[in-house]
Scaffold this motif. Structure first.
Motif, PDB file in Angstrom:
ATOM      1  N   LYS A 180      -0.245   5.042   6.222  1.00 49.82           N
ATOM      2  CA  LYS A 180      -0.206   3.747   6.894  1.00 49.82           C
ATOM      3  C   LYS A 180       1.117   3.033   6.632  1.00 49.82           C
ATOM      4  CE  LYS A 180      -5.182   2.787   6.915  1.00 49.82           C
ATOM      5  NZ  LYS A 180      -6.232   1.824   6.466  1.00 49.82           N
TER       6      LYS A 180
ATOM      7  N   ILE B 280       0.819  -1.222   0.000  1.00 48.69           N
ATOM      8  CA  ILE B 280       0.000   0.000   0.000  1.00 48.69           C
ATOM      9  C   ILE B 280       0.850   1.267   0.000  1.00 48.69           C
ATOM     10  CG2 ILE B 280      -1.843  -1.205   1.238  1.00 48.69           C
ATOM     11  CD1 ILE B 280      -0.964   0.434   3.721  1.00 48.69           C
ATOM     12  N   GLU B 281       2.131   1.148  -0.365  1.00 53.19           N
ATOM     13  CA  GLU B 281       2.994   2.333  -0.303  1.00 53.19           C
ATOM     14  C   GLU B 281       2.476   3.450  -1.202  1.00 53.19           C
ATOM     15  OE1 GLU B 281       7.636   3.645  -1.196  1.00 53.19           O
ATOM     16  OE2 GLU B 281       6.959   1.574  -1.514  1.00 53.19           O
ATOM     17  N   ASP B 282       2.015   3.124  -2.389  1.00 55.24           N
ATOM     18  CA  ASP B 282       1.546   4.156  -3.315  1.00 55.24           C
ATOM     19  C   ASP B 282       0.144   4.639  -2.986  1.00 55.24           C
ATOM     20  OD1 ASP B 282       3.926   3.915  -4.676  1.00 55.24           O
ATOM     21  OD2 ASP B 282       3.158   2.331  -5.999  1.00 55.24           O
ATOM     22  N   ASP B 283      -0.714   3.755  -2.488  1.00 52.86           N
ATOM     23  CA  ASP B 283      -2.119   4.124  -2.254  1.00 52.86           C
ATOM     24  C   ASP B 283      -2.336   4.758  -0.885  1.00 52.86           C
ATOM     25  OD1 ASP B 283      -2.654   3.026  -4.732  1.00 52.86           O
ATOM     26  OD2 ASP B 283      -3.075   1.038  -3.896  1.00 52.86           O
ATOM     27  N   ALA B 284      -1.670   4.282   0.137  1.00 47.48           N
ATOM     28  CA  ALA B 284      -1.855   4.795   1.498  1.00 47.48           C
ATOM     29  C   ALA B 284      -0.484   5.005   2.141  1.00 47.48           C
ATOM     30  CB  ALA B 284      -2.712   3.839   2.328  1.00 47.48           C
ATOM     31  N   PRO B 285       0.226   6.053   1.762  1.00 43.96           N
ATOM     32  CA  PRO B 285       1.588   6.248   2.303  1.00 43.96           C
ATOM     33  C   PRO B 285       1.608   6.499   3.802  1.00 43.96           C
ATOM     34  CG  PRO B 285       0.886   8.148   1.016  1.00 43.96           C
ATOM     35  CD  PRO B 285      -0.145   7.094   0.800  1.00 43.96           C
TER      36      PRO B 285
END
Length: 575
Positions: free
Chosen positions: A245, A238-243
């Motif tokens: 978190k 989720i690095e790109d979608d929810a940085p």
């Protein structure tokens, strides 16, 4: 001994009592219902004792006759149990010895004598497994689920059967049910955790890991490491979608395992993108001191947006100073110095590695330095050849599988935290061949090639008689040039035999160093000819092959040159 003493004391007391009564005879008179009985006290006591003994004897006989059916049944039951226990013991020994026929016979006997014994079900199931009857084993394990006493045994058996057959979801359900039935079981929590990791259920694996830690099935240090890997795996997704978190998870993972490179890289990348350069540098520096890695150096170099190449070089120098004994430090400095076109500093950084610690990356960097600084073809080609024969660089490896990036689980068995940054022994899988192929393509792309005019002139100057080639090559005074561009194609090793080298257009098929095909391909890439002639020379032509480029003095002491049968200038033939 005590019993004998008590017996003797009792006999002595009885004899003393009778003697005492005999010395005092007395008279006892009984008048009852018109009867007048008169006797001595001693006689009356003896008659009373005899009557009591008779009554006890008669009662014993009556009780034995009354309980004889039950006694007979109990005796038969004991004999049956003894047979059953003997069958269970023999069956387990037969299973341990691998005798399926004897184990089946004992299992049948145990079923007849002890049909409701839990060990009987286990013996039957294991004998069926030993005989290869998986269906019968599953039926027995399923029948165990009906009884609370054998439910755990049945669940474990069904889990093992599902695991053998590769039914991951079924194995996970059985382990989950066993853990709910008895939270203190160690195997169920471990099995459920492994299945969740194989299915990439990171959230479920975290919950199971926490339960195992509270139950004492896993130590705190091991649990912290596994939690850090799981958090990093979630952050990667989720690095790109929810940085936000991803940053929180990687920072927690970095605190639990400071040497975990992917967690530090992701945290440093996100922090740098938000302008928090100081914190990003702190995270990257801490991991660099424990586990130096090229990704850490690259992230650290580009941590501040807008820096020039010289500024990045200054930053990388500071990072390298934190771990000067690691090979990654000079490589990082040389890479950044090459990007800044400071080739002298890049050479100085790599110079300590050229003698004893030469690797493929170091040779590739030297080829880049030569191509960028001087454009000397001989030196570039020499470093290309050295790169093919140099030692392997570290790579992400798990179960002999090489990967170009980190993964949380092994691609072979799904084991968590299996990938390690280490030097592979040899390339034995397709993935390693692909990585080597990409390196070779990159190296070949660096090599300068001759112009089209040179190729046309070489083609035009080709003699009709190939027998005159050697004498004409010895007479030429022209410079060394390349007659035509070299195209190198690298493919993984196929199913049949060793890879072979074919040079109709200076191409080859091969895999990793040090296969002869790869060496021949590099030699093909280094072939040169004179500007006036590019003759087609057979492979039998006697030519001199230098171990390094003609204009490279090398690092060895200069030795007196020997007389050669041909001119000092080195030549190569062109296909």
């Amino acid at each position: 001994m005590v019993r004998l003493v008590v017996y003797l004391v009792t006999i002595a007391l009885i004899a003393s009592g009778l003697a005492w009564l005999a010395d005092r005879p007395g008279t006892l008179q009984i008048a009852w219902q018109g009867y007048d009985i008169e006797t001595s006290v001693f006689r009356a006591v003896v008659i009373l004792a005899a009557a009591v003994a008779t009554l006890v004897f008669l009662w014993s006989i009556f009780r034995a006759l009354w309980n004889s059916p039950a006694a007979i049944g109990h005796r038969m039951l004991r004999q049956r149990q003894k047979k059953g226990l003997d069958a269970l013991s023999g069956g387990l020994i037969a299973i341990g010895a691998g005798d399926s026929a004897l184990a089946s016979r004992y299992a049948l006997q145990a079923r007849k004598t002890l049909p409701h014994e839990p060990l009987t079900h286990l013996l039957r199931a294991q004998s069926a497994e030993l005989a290869g009857d998986r269906a019968a084993a599953r039926r027995i394990y399923e029948a165990m689920l009906a009884s609370p006493e054998t439910e755990q045994l049945g669940l474990r058996g069904l889990f093992l059967e599902a695991q053998r057959e590769g039914a991951g979801e079924a194995a996970r359900q059985f382990a989950d049910r066993a853990l709910k039935a008895n939270p203190k079981l160690g195997w169920s929590s471990t099995a459920l955790f492994e299945q969740q990791c194989k299915q990439k259920d990171w959230s479920g694996a975290l919950a199971t890991l926490e339960h195992a830690k509270k139950s004492g099935h896993i130590s705190k240090s091991v649990a912290d490491r596994k939690r850090a890997v799981l958090l990093t795996a979630k952050a990667v997704a989720i690095e790109d979608d929810a940085p936000d978190k991803a940053l929180a998870w990687t920072l927690e993972a970095h605190g639990l395992a400071p040497d975990l490179v992917p967690a530090a890289v992701i945290a440093g990348r996100i922090l740098a993108s938000r302008g928090n350069t100081a914190k990003a540098a702190k995270v990257l520096q801490k991991t660099w001191t424990k586990s130096p890695h090229p990704d850490l150096a690259a992230t650290y170099a580009y941590a501040r947006i807008g820096d020039s190449t010289r500024d990045r070089l200054d930053r990388v120098r500071q990072l390298a100073a934190l771990n000067p004994h690691s090979i990654e430090s000079p490589i990082a400095v040389a890479t950044t110095a090459t990007e800044a076109r400071l080739y002298d500093e890049a050479r100085r950084a790599l110079e300590p590695l050229l003698a004893d610690r030469l690797t493929q990356r170091v040779a590739m960097l030297m080829a880049r330095i030569e191509a960028g600084e001087n454009g000397e073809k001989g030196r570039v080609r020499e470093w290309l050849a050295r790169a093919m024969n140099a030692a392997r660089d570290p790579a992400w490896m798990a179960d002999d599988v090489i990967s170009d990036h980190w993964e949380p689980t092994s691609p072979v068995d799904g084991r968590l935290d299996a990938f390690q940054w280490r030097v592979p022994v040899e390339t034995t899988d397709g993935k390693g061949s692909e990585i080597l192929a990409s390196k070779i393509d990159e190296l070949i792309a660096i090599a300068p090639v001759a112009t089209t005019d040179d190729a046309e002139r070489s083609e035009a100057g080709r003699p009709d008689n190939p027998d005159d080639v050697e004498s004409k090559l010895a007479q030429t005074d022209g410079d060394i040039v390349e007659a035509e561009p070299v195209t190198v194609t690298v493919k993984p090793k196929g199913a049949g035999g060793e890879p072979t080298a074919q040079f109709p257009e200076a191409s080859f098929n091969g895999v990793a160093r040090p296969l002869p095909a790869a060496e021949d391909a590099i030699n093909a890439a280094r072939r040169v000819a004179t500007p006036d002639r590019a003759p087609a020379v057979k492979s039998e032509a006697k030519v001199y092959v230098a171990p390094r480029a003609p204009d490279d003095p090398g690092t060895d002491p200069i030795e007196p040159e020997l007389e050669q049968p041909v001119a000092r200038r080195n030549f190569r033939t062109v296909n």
